[in-house]
Design a protein around this motif. Structure first.
Motif, mmCIF file in Angstrom:
data_model
loop_
_atom_site.group_PDB
_atom_site.id
_atom_site.type_symbol
_atom_site.label_atom_id
_atom_site.label_comp_id
_atom_site.label_asym_id
_atom_site.label_seq_id
_atom_site.Cartn_x
_atom_site.Cartn_y
_atom_site.Cartn_z
ATOM 1 N N TRP A 176 38.415 20.324 43.135
ATOM 2 C CA TRP A 176 38.289 21.701 43.944
ATOM 3 C C TRP A 176 37.961 20.915 45.587
ATOM 4 O O TRP A 176 36.933 20.261 45.777
ATOM 5 N N THR A 177 38.662 21.709 46.466
ATOM 6 C CA THR A 177 38.113 21.458 47.874
ATOM 7 C C THR A 177 37.268 22.802 48.288
ATOM 8 O O THR A 177 37.066 23.762 47.635
ATOM 9 N N GLN A 178 36.365 22.768 49.197
ATOM 10 C CA GLN A 178 35.520 23.493 49.739
ATOM 11 C C GLN A 178 36.190 24.846 50.087
ATOM 12 O O GLN A 178 35.757 25.874 49.441
ATOM 13 N N PRO A 179 37.358 24.818 50.638
ATOM 14 C CA PRO A 179 37.927 26.117 51.022
ATOM 15 C C PRO A 179 38.548 26.798 49.650
ATOM 16 O O PRO A 179 38.590 27.978 49.521
ATOM 17 N N GLN A 180 38.827 26.192 48.686
ATOM 18 C CA GLN A 180 39.252 26.555 47.426
ATOM 19 C C GLN A 180 38.104 27.271 46.836
ATOM 20 O O GLN A 180 38.182 28.419 46.275
ATOM 21 N N ALA A 181 37.127 26.553 46.928
ATOM 22 C CA ALA A 181 35.724 27.380 46.119
ATOM 23 C C ALA A 181 35.187 28.280 46.890
ATOM 24 O O ALA A 181 34.855 29.466 46.204
ATOM 25 N N TYR A 182 35.374 28.410 48.143
ATOM 26 C CA TYR A 182 34.993 29.735 49.103
ATOM 27 C C TYR A 182 35.796 30.702 48.566
ATOM 28 O O TYR A 182 35.328 31.913 48.773
ATOM 29 N N GLU A 183 37.220 30.546 48.685
ATOM 30 C CA GLU A 183 37.874 31.561 48.300
ATOM 31 C C GLU A 183 37.659 32.045 46.847
ATOM 32 O O GLU A 183 37.873 33.272 46.590
ATOM 33 N N LEU A 184 37.425 31.284 45.914
ATOM 34 C CA LEU A 184 36.927 31.766 44.480
ATOM 35 C C LEU A 184 35.658 32.786 44.630
ATOM 36 O O LEU A 184 35.744 33.695 43.931
#
Length: 72
Positions: free
Chosen positions: A5-13
């Motif tokens: 996971w990247t930080q942007p992916q985690a934040y979108e989740l």
């Protein structure tokens, strides 16, 4: 430890399950604290992993809260 996971992916989740400004800010704050601890305690190579753990640390409570509203 590595994460796919990247930080942007985690934040979108996180945003998929909670749009409340307080909770989003709280997640980002805990992310930064976890990154700081990783660096300070000698886990700098795992900083991204621990940051994402901090960002998503309340996701389970958000999901439980959502599930209980649906089942009520």
């Amino acid at each position: 430890m590595q994460t796919k996971w990247t930080q942007p992916q985690a934040y979108e989740l996180l945003k998929q399950y909670n749009q409340d400004a307080f909770h989003l800010r709280h997640g980002r704050t805990v992310e930064e604290v976890m990154r700081c601890f990783a660096r300070e305690l000698g886990y700098g190579e795992e900083e991204d992993f621990w940051g994402i753990v901090g960002l998503l640390h309340d996701l389970d409570s958000i999901l439980r809260s959502t599930a209980s509203k649906v089942s009520s």
